[in-house]
Design an enzyme around this catalytic site. Sequence first.
Site, PDB file in Angstrom:
ATOM      1  N   LYS A  99      -1.032  -9.321   3.123  1.00 48.45           N
ATOM      2  CA  LYS A  99      -0.221  -8.864   4.258  1.00 48.45           C
ATOM      3  C   LYS A  99      -1.065  -7.908   5.098  1.00 48.45           C
ATOM      4  CE  LYS A  99       3.443  -5.876   3.805  1.00 48.45           C
ATOM      5  NZ  LYS A  99       2.992  -4.707   4.579  1.00 48.45           N
TER       6      LYS A  99
ATOM      7  N   GLU B 227      -0.985  -5.367   8.794  1.00 49.78           N
ATOM      8  CA  GLU B 227      -0.195  -4.732   9.851  1.00 49.78           C
ATOM      9  C   GLU B 227      -0.837  -4.995  11.206  1.00 49.78           C
ATOM     10  OE1 GLU B 227       0.349  -0.594   8.923  1.00 49.78           O
ATOM     11  OE2 GLU B 227       1.169  -1.049   6.942  1.00 49.78           O
TER      12      GLU B 227
ATOM     13  N   GLU C 298       9.529  -3.925  10.360  1.00 47.83           N
ATOM     14  CA  GLU C 298       9.889  -2.619   9.783  1.00 47.83           C
ATOM     15  C   GLU C 298      10.432  -1.685  10.861  1.00 47.83           C
ATOM     16  OE1 GLU C 298       6.991  -0.779   7.204  1.00 47.83           O
ATOM     17  OE2 GLU C 298       8.152   1.076   7.089  1.00 47.83           O
TER      18      GLU C 298
ATOM     19  N   ASP D 241       0.845  -1.206   0.000  1.00 48.35           N
ATOM     20  CA  ASP D 241       0.000   0.000   0.000  1.00 48.35           C
ATOM     21  C   ASP D 241       0.879   1.255   0.000  1.00 48.35           C
ATOM     22  OD1 ASP D 241       0.844  -0.189   2.615  1.00 48.35           O
ATOM     23  OD2 ASP D 241      -1.144   0.073   3.509  1.00 48.35           O
ATOM     24  N   SER D 242       2.224   1.054   0.003  1.00 49.94           N
ATOM     25  CA  SER D 242       3.136   2.177  -0.244  1.00 49.94           C
ATOM     26  C   SER D 242       2.861   2.784  -1.609  1.00 49.94           C
ATOM     27  CB  SER D 242       4.591   1.715  -0.160  1.00 49.94           C
ATOM     28  OG  SER D 242       4.804   0.584  -0.967  1.00 49.94           O
TER      29      SER D 242
ATOM     30  N   ASP E 184      -0.976  -6.064   0.039  1.00 54.68           N
ATOM     31  CA  ASP E 184      -1.315  -5.405   1.306  1.00 54.68           C
ATOM     32  C   ASP E 184      -2.816  -5.211   1.422  1.00 54.68           C
ATOM     33  OD1 ASP E 184       0.685  -4.808   3.129  1.00 54.68           O
ATOM     34  OD2 ASP E 184       1.438  -3.120   1.945  1.00 54.68           O
TER      35      ASP E 184
HETATM   36  O1  KIV Z   1       3.607  -1.085   1.578  1.00 57.48           O
HETATM   37  C1  KIV Z   1       4.793  -1.444   1.594  1.00 57.48           C
HETATM   38  O2  KIV Z   1       5.567  -1.197   0.678  1.00 57.48           O
HETATM   39  C2  KIV Z   1       5.255  -2.196   2.760  1.00 57.48           C
HETATM   40  C3  KIV Z   1       6.730  -2.419   2.878  1.00 57.48           C
HETATM   41  C4  KIV Z   1       7.356  -1.179   3.350  1.00 57.48           C
HETATM   42  C5  KIV Z   1       7.027  -3.578   3.740  1.00 57.48           C
HETATM   43  O3  KIV Z   1       4.488  -2.561   3.579  1.00 57.48           O
END
Ligand code: KIV
Length: 281
Positions: free
Chosen positions: A111, A113, A180, A42-43, A81
């Site tokens: 993924k 968090e 992280e 989600d970056s 994510d």
């Molecule tokens: O969204 C992302 O790119 C991430 C990485 C920083 C692990 O969660």
Amino acid sequence: MTTTRMRKMKADGVPISMITAYDYPSAKLAEEAGVDVILVGDSLGNVVLGYESTLPVTLEDMIYHTKAVTRAVRNPLVVTDMPFMTYHGTIDQTLNQVGRVMREGLGQSVKMEGGTEIARTVEAIVKAGVPVMGHIGLTPQSVYQIGGYRVQGKTSAQAQKLLDDALSLEQAGAFAVVLELVTDELSELITSRLSIPTIGIGAGRHCDGQVLVYHDVLQYASESVPKKFVKAYANLGDHIREGISQYVKEVKSKAFPAEEHSFHSDLELASVYGKTEEDHD
Ligand code: KIV
């Protein structure tokens, strides 16, 4: 790449390489470069969509980008994510959102968090047949609660909480955990206590694998202030800027297009111009 293979890589001491990718060309190039795992992170909110944080990213955004990535790759495992607040409702609501990533995005795993507090959710998703990667330490979706992007695990209370989080994610069935911005010492301890792989970003040298953001690795219009934990392996931003500025110059000077970019035909255009409107009808 499979989750089982990743676990074996950990057992054999073979480091796991992971990078983010958000579209067809970036994923294709990452696969060609031999990456083990691709994260549709989600970056993308920051590096692709230009938001200041990952919070505005929607499930639709993640599905759209996952589709492009999964169309491009065959070998790497693709992890998507789950965006902000899409896994904090009831278990049924969460399963429905995860189901959309898998069905509509053709995702392969997700993924999330969080640690102990999402362990029950992780367990339910894994039981439904979807592999889950955990993510603890600095969790960008909680940046306002954490109070900034700062290194985690520096106090003994924080360190104990992160170890408990990692263990409860493993117990819940997660196949790997991202650490992280965690101190080197703590990530070494967590890595040694888990049988599933740890994947570090700004978490030192002792994790079972490493992940970085595509735009950071390649300096592709990413932040001008370099992050301490990032190593840039190319400078795409400069190449792209130079290429486009040369193109603009040549359009303005009429150096482009040149003769070799033009098409010709033997057609006598005068005969086309000579036609009346009725002829055209
Ligand atoms: O969204 C992302 O790119 C991430 C990485 C920083 C692990 O969660």
